[in-house]
Design a protein around this motif. Structure first.
Motif, PDB file in Angstrom:
ATOM      1  N   TYR A 187       0.826  -0.826   0.027  1.00  0.00           N
ATOM      2  CA  TYR A 187      -0.035   0.169   0.173  1.00  0.00           C
ATOM      3  C   TYR A 187       0.980   1.372   0.126  1.00  0.00           C
ATOM      4  O   TYR A 187       0.503   2.685  -0.759  1.00  0.00           O
ATOM      5  N   ARG A 188       2.310   1.340   0.853  1.00  0.00           N
ATOM      6  CA  ARG A 188       2.848   2.364   1.409  1.00  0.00           C
ATOM      7  C   ARG A 188       3.356   2.885  -0.380  1.00  0.00           C
ATOM      8  O   ARG A 188       3.808   3.746  -0.969  1.00  0.00           O
ATOM      9  N   GLU A 189       3.716   1.665  -1.433  1.00  0.00           N
ATOM     10  CA  GLU A 189       4.245   1.615  -2.524  1.00  0.00           C
ATOM     11  C   GLU A 189       2.843   2.058  -3.612  1.00  0.00           C
ATOM     12  O   GLU A 189       3.864   2.769  -4.630  1.00  0.00           O
ATOM     13  N   ALA A 193       4.378   5.806  -5.666  1.00  0.00           N
ATOM     14  CA  ALA A 193       4.369   5.751  -7.145  1.00  0.00           C
ATOM     15  C   ALA A 193       2.678   6.279  -7.348  1.00  0.00           C
ATOM     16  O   ALA A 193       3.017   7.264  -8.037  1.00  0.00           O
ATOM     17  N   ALA A 194       2.252   7.157  -6.507  1.00  0.00           N
ATOM     18  CA  ALA A 194       0.600   7.795  -6.665  1.00  0.00           C
ATOM     19  C   ALA A 194       1.113   9.623  -6.428  1.00  0.00           C
ATOM     20  O   ALA A 194       0.140  10.108  -6.434  1.00  0.00           O
ATOM     21  N   ALA A 200      -4.443  10.736   1.925  1.00  0.00           N
ATOM     22  CA  ALA A 200      -5.425  11.351   1.050  1.00  0.00           C
ATOM     23  C   ALA A 200      -5.669   9.969  -0.360  1.00  0.00           C
ATOM     24  O   ALA A 200      -6.307  10.205  -1.145  1.00  0.00           O
ATOM     25  N   TYR A 201      -4.202   8.654  -0.277  1.00  0.00           N
ATOM     26  CA  TYR A 201      -5.039   8.168  -1.573  1.00  0.00           C
ATOM     27  C   TYR A 201      -6.152   6.881  -1.052  1.00  0.00           C
ATOM     28  O   TYR A 201      -7.288   6.742  -1.762  1.00  0.00           O
TER      29      TYR A 201
END
Length: 263
Positions: A187-189, A193-194, A200-201
């Motif tokens: 999830y962190r990756e 990437a975003a 926020a994601y």
């Protein structure tokens, strides 16, 4: 190295098969160390860990390491035979960061000690995200890893679980931890990437879910439940879920022990 049958012998471990350098090689290594301004295995491993933390496993190479150290790749090879050996050394190095309980301390329950070990392992996996990709590749029989394993076995012995079931119980705990931490890392990756924070994601994902009427009509229960959880923040959600999951696994070990005793 090939066997007499022509098949290639499997790699075992730097800790079990590492050969001591010859006097000539030791002398060459000493000259390389002097020329490289104090280069030694400890410095090489520490720099490897730092690079892996900063850039990840896929970008790591012996050439990249040598450049970071300011030496030639050949200088590094005086101290480690190959990349696999170096990664195995780095893996055990970070395993030494985990704080271990004292299994002889009767003032702390085995449940709390097992919980401490699980929390420490979780911390290792989320702090050094590359570790998750390596733990299944190598035997993990370095001194730090073996101290962790030995402590875990001694704690499990205190639980009263039958010896034949101890490794299965330990596996239940640490495979849960591994899976939980790996999902966190992925999830962190995805967030990196975003170019977004974790909260926020998740907010963007939930907005997309809420805006999809077909999804809501088919999976409203899941959408409503997830949205309510997301309001507290990703880190808080992870922390609570990990604690509940770990308590559940430990309670399961107790239940199994008691069921067998009463049988």
């Amino acid at each position: 190295m090939a066997s007499s049958s022509g098949a290639r012998d499997p790699r075992i471990s730097v800790w079990l098969t590492g050969e001591k350098p010859s006097p000539r090689r030791r002398a060459d290594a000493e000259r390389a160390r002097e020329q490289a301004g104090g280069l030694d295995r400890e410095k090489i491993v520490a720099t490897t860990v730092r690079l892996l933390d900063a850039e990840g496993l896929t970008k790591f190479s012996m050439r990249r390491l040598a450049a970071e150290l300011g030496v030639t790749a050949m200088s590094v090879y005086w101290y480690v035979d190959n990349k696999d050996d170096l990664l195995e050394l780095a893996l055990d190095e970070v395993a030494g960061e985990m704080s271990l309980p004292d299994p002889d301390d009767e003032g702390e329950s085995w449940q709390d000690q097992l919980r401490r070990l699980a929390v420490g392992y979780h911390g290792l996996l989320v702090t050094h995200e590359w570790v998750a990709s390596l733990v299944g590749r190598y035997l993990n029989v370095g001194p730090h890893s073996l101290r962790f394993s030995d402590t875990t076995l001694r704690v499990m012995r205190r639980s009263g679980v039958e010896p034949s079931r101890a490794t299965g119980a330990i596996g239940a705990v640490f495979q849960f931890v591994y899976g939980f931490a790996t999902v966190e890392a992925l999830y962190r990756e995805r967030c990196r990437a975003a170019g977004m924070t974790r909260d926020a994601y998740l907010k963007q994902v939930m907005e997309a879910v809420v805006g999809n009427k077909a999804f809501l009509s088919s999976y409203g229960e899941t959408a409503e439940f997830t949205q309510a959880r997301a309001e507290e923040g990703v880190e808080q959600m992870w922390e609570r879920d990990f604690e509940v999951g770990l308590d559940t696994v430990i309670a399961g070990i107790e239940a199994m022990r008691d069921r067998l005793r009463d049988a």
